[in-house]
Design an enzyme around this catalytic site. Structure first.
Site, mmCIF file in Angstrom:
data_model
loop_
_atom_site.group_PDB
_atom_site.id
_atom_site.type_symbol
_atom_site.label_atom_id
_atom_site.label_comp_id
_atom_site.label_asym_id
_atom_site.label_seq_id
_atom_site.Cartn_x
_atom_site.Cartn_y
_atom_site.Cartn_z
ATOM 1 N N GLY A 146 51.442 42.936 42.738
ATOM 2 C CA GLY A 146 50.202 43.303 43.422
ATOM 3 C C GLY A 146 50.042 42.811 44.840
ATOM 4 N N GLU A 154 47.755 35.835 46.234
ATOM 5 C CA GLU A 154 47.435 36.736 45.126
ATOM 6 C C GLU A 154 46.692 37.968 45.641
ATOM 7 O OE1 GLU A 154 47.717 37.724 42.261
ATOM 8 O OE2 GLU A 154 47.714 36.207 40.706
ATOM 9 N N ASP A 155 46.814 39.072 44.922
ATOM 10 C CA ASP A 155 46.040 40.257 45.267
ATOM 11 C C ASP A 155 44.578 40.115 44.837
ATOM 12 O OD1 ASP A 155 46.716 40.283 42.567
ATOM 13 O OD2 ASP A 155 47.363 42.372 42.524
ATOM 14 N N ASP A 199 40.584 37.553 38.795
ATOM 15 C CA ASP A 199 39.566 38.135 37.915
ATOM 16 C C ASP A 199 38.980 37.008 37.059
ATOM 17 O OD1 ASP A 199 38.131 39.737 36.216
ATOM 18 O OD2 ASP A 199 39.795 40.979 35.568
ATOM 19 N N LYS A 234 36.854 38.355 41.888
ATOM 20 C CA LYS A 234 35.741 38.814 41.032
ATOM 21 C C LYS A 234 35.011 37.576 40.514
ATOM 22 C CE LYS A 234 38.202 42.879 39.285
ATOM 23 N NZ LYS A 234 38.719 43.544 38.083
ATOM 24 N N PHE A 272 36.973 47.642 38.547
ATOM 25 C CA PHE A 272 38.431 47.733 38.502
ATOM 26 C C PHE A 272 38.890 48.463 39.756
ATOM 27 C CE2 PHE A 272 42.544 49.491 37.486
ATOM 28 C CZ PHE A 272 43.189 48.359 37.011
ATOM 29 N N ASP A 281 47.316 48.114 41.195
ATOM 30 C CA ASP A 281 47.706 49.304 40.440
ATOM 31 C C ASP A 281 46.837 49.574 39.216
ATOM 32 O OD1 ASP A 281 48.780 46.970 38.998
ATOM 33 O OD2 ASP A 281 49.644 48.494 37.678
ATOM 34 N N ARG A 283 49.483 51.953 43.964
ATOM 35 C CA ARG A 283 49.668 50.796 44.864
ATOM 36 C C ARG A 283 49.813 51.225 46.319
ATOM 37 N NH1 ARG A 283 50.992 46.369 41.541
ATOM 38 N NH2 ARG A 283 52.202 46.866 39.680
HETATM 39 P P1 IMP Z 1 43.131 37.081 35.836
HETATM 40 O O1 IMP Z 1 44.138 36.232 35.099
HETATM 41 O O2 IMP Z 1 42.088 37.623 34.883
HETATM 42 O O3 IMP Z 1 42.491 36.361 37.001
HETATM 43 O O4 IMP Z 1 43.885 38.361 36.348
HETATM 44 C C1 IMP Z 1 44.682 38.309 37.444
HETATM 45 C C2 IMP Z 1 45.637 39.476 37.583
HETATM 46 O O5 IMP Z 1 45.192 40.663 36.887
HETATM 47 C C3 IMP Z 1 45.724 39.881 39.034
HETATM 48 O O6 IMP Z 1 46.723 39.168 39.708
HETATM 49 C C4 IMP Z 1 46.003 41.368 38.973
HETATM 50 O O7 IMP Z 1 47.391 41.578 38.900
HETATM 51 C C5 IMP Z 1 45.345 41.830 37.688
HETATM 52 N N1 IMP Z 1 44.007 42.412 37.956
HETATM 53 C C6 IMP Z 1 42.794 41.849 37.784
HETATM 54 N N2 IMP Z 1 41.790 42.681 38.145
HETATM 55 C C7 IMP Z 1 42.407 43.826 38.579
HETATM 56 C C8 IMP Z 1 41.904 45.050 39.136
HETATM 57 O O8 IMP Z 1 40.695 45.285 39.325
HETATM 58 N N3 IMP Z 1 42.842 45.965 39.468
HETATM 59 C C9 IMP Z 1 44.188 45.768 39.312
HETATM 60 N N4 IMP Z 1 44.692 44.622 38.818
HETATM 61 C C10 IMP Z 1 43.808 43.652 38.453
HETATM 62 MG MG MG Z 2 48.411 39.831 40.571
#
Ligand code: IMP
Ligand code: MG
Length: 187
Positions: free
Chosen positions: A56, A110-111, A114, A142, A163, A170, A176
């Site tokens: 990402g 990081e992209d 969440d 987020k 999302f 992606d 992407r």
């Molecule tokens: P977390 O562990 O819940 O913080 O998720 C982190 C990873 O989930 C990110 O690095 C993204 O690769 C993916 N992710 C979380 N939200 C989104 C979104 O809205 N779109 C696409 N990928 C997401």
């Molecule tokens: Mg990621």
């Protein structure tokens, strides 16, 4: 084959996305992050270790480092906790870390963050290599979903629980390759 763009909407498989963060705004966000990172690290007399989280972060990282005129090494790792649009809540192992990070300043790029689970676990794993310091730069955050009061060190933009795709992000590995970020249309 579905044609992707139609004005400000983007259709991937069963989902419709609407334009959400323009390329102009992304340029501005990246510029501002670059300035903050330079300010933080220019005082150190040693190269910064930048670790981009694939897939990402690849577009964001490449734009970010273009104007980052401080000495740095750039590395990439892979690790994913996502399946479709729902976090699976588990993380996979780190793949591809060749850098020696012991006693070094590390910046993870990081992209999007969440729930914060991925980044917390990644930091824990990297801390086992005894870096001097680890900071995190994320394009999107987020905040409402994030657990454990976690806050990244450098945040491009705080977004609500949407999302999003584009600019590296992606949906099932599609979407992407855009210079704009799109958000899933509310049904
Ligand atoms: P977390 O562990 O819940 O913080 O998720 C982190 C990873 O989930 C990110 O690095 C993204 O690769 C993916 N992710 C979380 N939200 C989104 C979104 O809205 N779109 C696409 N990928 C997401
Ligand atoms: Mg990621």
């Amino acid at each position: 084959m579905q044609r992707l763009f139609h004005n400000d909407t983007y259709v991937i498989q069963d989902k419709t996305f609407d334009s959400y963060i323009s390329s102009k705004e992304l340029e501005y966000i990246v510029h501002s992050l670059t300035q903050q990172i330079i300010q933080t690290y220019q005082q150190f007399n040693e190269p910064l270790i930048i670790i981009g989280v694939l897939n990402g972060a690849f577009i964001f990282l490449s734009d970010l480092v273009k104007k980052l005129n401080i000495p740095c090494e750039i590395h990439f790792i892979k690790l994913s906790s996502y399946d479709g649009i729902n976090s699976t809540g588990t993380i996979k192992e780190i793949i591809g870390l060749n850098a020696d990070i012991q006693n070094r300043n590390v910046l993870i790029v990081e992209d999007i963050i969440d729930t914060g689970l991925t980044i917390q676990q990644l930091k824990l794993q990297l801390n086992e290599f005894n870096p001097k310091n680890i900071k995190v730069c994320t394009l999107l955050f987020k905040q409402v979903n994030c657990k454990y009061n976690y806050k990244p060190d450098f945040i491009g933009k705080i977004i609500p629980d949407k999302f999003v795709i584009g600019y590296g992000l992606d949906y099932n590995n599609f979407g992407r390759n855009t210079d704009t970020i799109y958000a899933l249309r509310d049904c």
